[in-house]
Enzyme design. Structure first.
Site, PDB file in Angstrom:
ATOM      1  N   LEU A   1       0.864  -1.167   0.000  1.00 21.34           N
ATOM      2  CA  LEU A   1       0.000   0.000   0.000  1.00 21.34           C
ATOM      3  C   LEU A   1       0.908   1.228   0.000  1.00 21.34           C
ATOM      4  O   LEU A   1       1.984   1.204   0.602  1.00 21.34           O
ATOM      5  CB  LEU A   1      -0.893   0.044   1.251  1.00 21.34           C
ATOM      6  CG  LEU A   1      -2.031  -0.956   1.366  1.00 21.34           C
ATOM      7  CD1 LEU A   1      -2.733  -0.792   2.717  1.00 21.34           C
ATOM      8  CD2 LEU A   1      -3.026  -0.802   0.234  1.00 21.34           C
ATOM      9  N   ASP A   2       0.483   2.296  -0.646  1.00 20.93           N
ATOM     10  CA  ASP A   2       1.254   3.529  -0.602  1.00 20.93           C
ATOM     11  C   ASP A   2       1.402   3.998   0.841  1.00 20.93           C
ATOM     12  O   ASP A   2       0.549   3.715   1.696  1.00 20.93           O
ATOM     13  CB  ASP A   2       0.566   4.628  -1.410  1.00 20.93           C
ATOM     14  CG  ASP A   2       0.520   4.333  -2.898  1.00 20.93           C
ATOM     15  OD1 ASP A   2       1.377   3.557  -3.368  1.00 20.93           O
ATOM     16  OD2 ASP A   2      -0.367   4.868  -3.579  1.00 20.93           O
ATOM     17  N   LYS A   3       2.451   4.763   1.098  1.00 27.69           N
ATOM     18  CA  LYS A   3       2.718   5.274   2.445  1.00 27.69           C
ATOM     19  C   LYS A   3       1.489   5.928   3.058  1.00 27.69           C
ATOM     20  O   LYS A   3       1.145   5.667   4.216  1.00 27.69           O
ATOM     21  CB  LYS A   3       3.869   6.278   2.382  1.00 27.69           C
ATOM     22  CG  LYS A   3       4.143   7.005   3.687  1.00 27.69           C
ATOM     23  CD  LYS A   3       5.232   8.051   3.525  1.00 27.69           C
ATOM     24  CE  LYS A   3       5.416   8.852   4.813  1.00 27.69           C
ATOM     25  NZ  LYS A   3       6.465   9.900   4.666  1.00 27.69           N
TER      26      LYS A   3
ATOM     27  N   THR B   1      -1.713   5.679   2.192  1.00 27.86           N
ATOM     28  CA  THR B   1      -2.962   4.929   2.104  1.00 27.86           C
ATOM     29  C   THR B   1      -3.067   4.032   3.338  1.00 27.86           C
ATOM     30  O   THR B   1      -2.113   3.341   3.688  1.00 27.86           O
ATOM     31  CB  THR B   1      -3.007   4.071   0.833  1.00 27.86           C
ATOM     32  OG1 THR B   1      -2.952   4.924  -0.310  1.00 27.86           O
ATOM     33  CG2 THR B   1      -4.269   3.238   0.768  1.00 27.86           C
TER      34      THR B   1
ATOM     35  N   ARG C   1      -5.852   6.175  -7.615  1.00 30.53           N
ATOM     36  CA  ARG C   1      -5.528   7.604  -7.650  1.00 30.53           C
ATOM     37  C   ARG C   1      -5.501   8.119  -9.089  1.00 30.53           C
ATOM     38  O   ARG C   1      -6.011   9.207  -9.384  1.00 30.53           O
ATOM     39  CB  ARG C   1      -4.192   7.836  -6.955  1.00 30.53           C
ATOM     40  CG  ARG C   1      -4.197   7.413  -5.491  1.00 30.53           C
ATOM     41  CD  ARG C   1      -2.805   7.285  -4.911  1.00 30.53           C
ATOM     42  NE  ARG C   1      -2.115   8.579  -4.878  1.00 30.53           N
ATOM     43  CZ  ARG C   1      -0.841   8.708  -4.554  1.00 30.53           C
ATOM     44  NH1 ARG C   1      -0.109   7.634  -4.253  1.00 30.53           N
ATOM     45  NH2 ARG C   1      -0.289   9.908  -4.540  1.00 30.53           N
TER      46      ARG C   1
END
Length: 337
Positions: free
Chosen positions: A163-165, A167, A268
């Protein structure tokens, strides 16, 4: 609905350390290597990998980049330099930031499920999943290594997706090699169900349920971003996201997103492409609103068959406080049930 996300093994830039690479953390040594006829004309990094097979090519490149290699008595940095028979290379086997990144660091983790084969984590926003440039410590990987001896023995501490930082939400982590291999296969076969909640700019228009089927690749105008691309002109991969409207207000819409592919930043990118960048997602055109200072994206549902037992598993993560507060401020109160 079937959800896929990007598998880490084979695609991730972070390398696992061999036992020999781990050893350099406790002591530093210099190694003198004379290039032979078999290395004549080879790239320096490949020649070194041939002559020092106990170290990975990635680690040797790191030494080059950090100025720990001399070629014929001179410091050398170019991995693509061709060597000649008789060249002398001196390696200073020093620990690099990358090699030191794979260490335990105790931290509080929200574990929502645990058995002998896997963990399910509710990742907070702001936590980087694994070490990378700019974040060589304080990552989920470091926390898993400190918390779980079984994860510490697994490649990448058992992390099989990312997961993105900024998110938040649910992630599954393997505790055994059998579970890891099975999860990677399940991800590739799109047999994991995962859904996200997102708060986006602008009121929704058109049908309340849509499918965004638009390929994603590196943005040709900004290499730090991804973008919807024309595959006849730019490199990219097919990407599909289903979006369902849950609620909306004068400035925003509240949506549920289901992935059918797992491209980098897919939700996104697709939301921005449809004219609804996520709130506070500066990279894709969003701005802070109602107290949200990070992209308003949360992985709230995770469902799959247990990779070893075959039992059906489903997990739900409540909307985090910052998103719930923003919804309240915007008049879009959300009921987790």
């Amino acid at each position: 609905m079937v959800v896929d996300w990007q598998a880490v093994p084979g695609e991730d830039a972070v390398q696992d350390l061999t036992e020999d690479e781990s050893a350099v953390l406790s002591e530093t040594e210099s190694r003198v290597i004379d290039m032979g006829a078999d290395q004549h004309g080879e790239r320096l990094d490949k020649a070194l990998a041939d002559r020092v097979p106990e170290f990975s090519r990635s680690y040797l490149r790191q030494l080059l980049e950090h100025g720990a290699v001399q070629l014929n008595g001179q410091p050398f940095f170019k991995v693509a330099q061709k060597v000649k028979a008789g060249d002398r290379v001196v390696l200073e086997m020093r620990p690099t930031l990358e090699s030191q990144a794979f260490k335990p660091e105790p931290m509080a983790l929200d574990v929502v499920y645990e058995d002998d084969h896997l963990l399910v984590i509710n990742k907070p926003a702001g936590l980087v999943v694994h070490p990378a440039p700019g974040n060589w410590s304080g990552t989920l990987l470091n926390g898993l290594m400190a918390r779980d001896a079984k994860c510490a023995q697994m490649p990448r501490a058992g992390i099989v997706h990312r997961l993105d930082k900024d998110t938040s939400g649910l992630m599954v982590v393997a505790r055994t090699r059998a579970a890891m291999d099975a999860l990677v296969h399940m991800i590739a076969q799109r047999r994991v169900h995962r859904q996200y909640l997102a708060l986006a700019h602008r009121p929704w228009q058109g049908a309340e349920a849509i499918s965004v089927d638009a390929p994603i690749g590196r943005d040709p105008r900004n290499r730090l971003r991804m973008a919807v691309v024309d595959l006849t002109m730019h490199a990219g991969k097919a990407a599909r996201t289903d979006v369902d409207l849950l609620a909306q207000g004068a400035q925003v819409c509240w949506v549920r997103c289901t992935l059918h592919t797992g491209r980098t930043h897919q939700i996104r990118v697709h939301m921005a492409f449809k004219g609804h960048p996520l709130v506070a997602d500066a990279l894709y055109g969003g701005t802070p609103l109602a107290g949200m200072q990070r992209q308003a994206l949360h992985a709230f549902r995770l469902a799959f068959k247990h990779p070893v037992t075959g039992d059906a598993l489903e997990f739900l993560a409540p909307v985090p406080g910052d998103m719930r507060s923003a919804l309240d401020d915007l008049g879009l109160g959300y009921n987790d049930s």
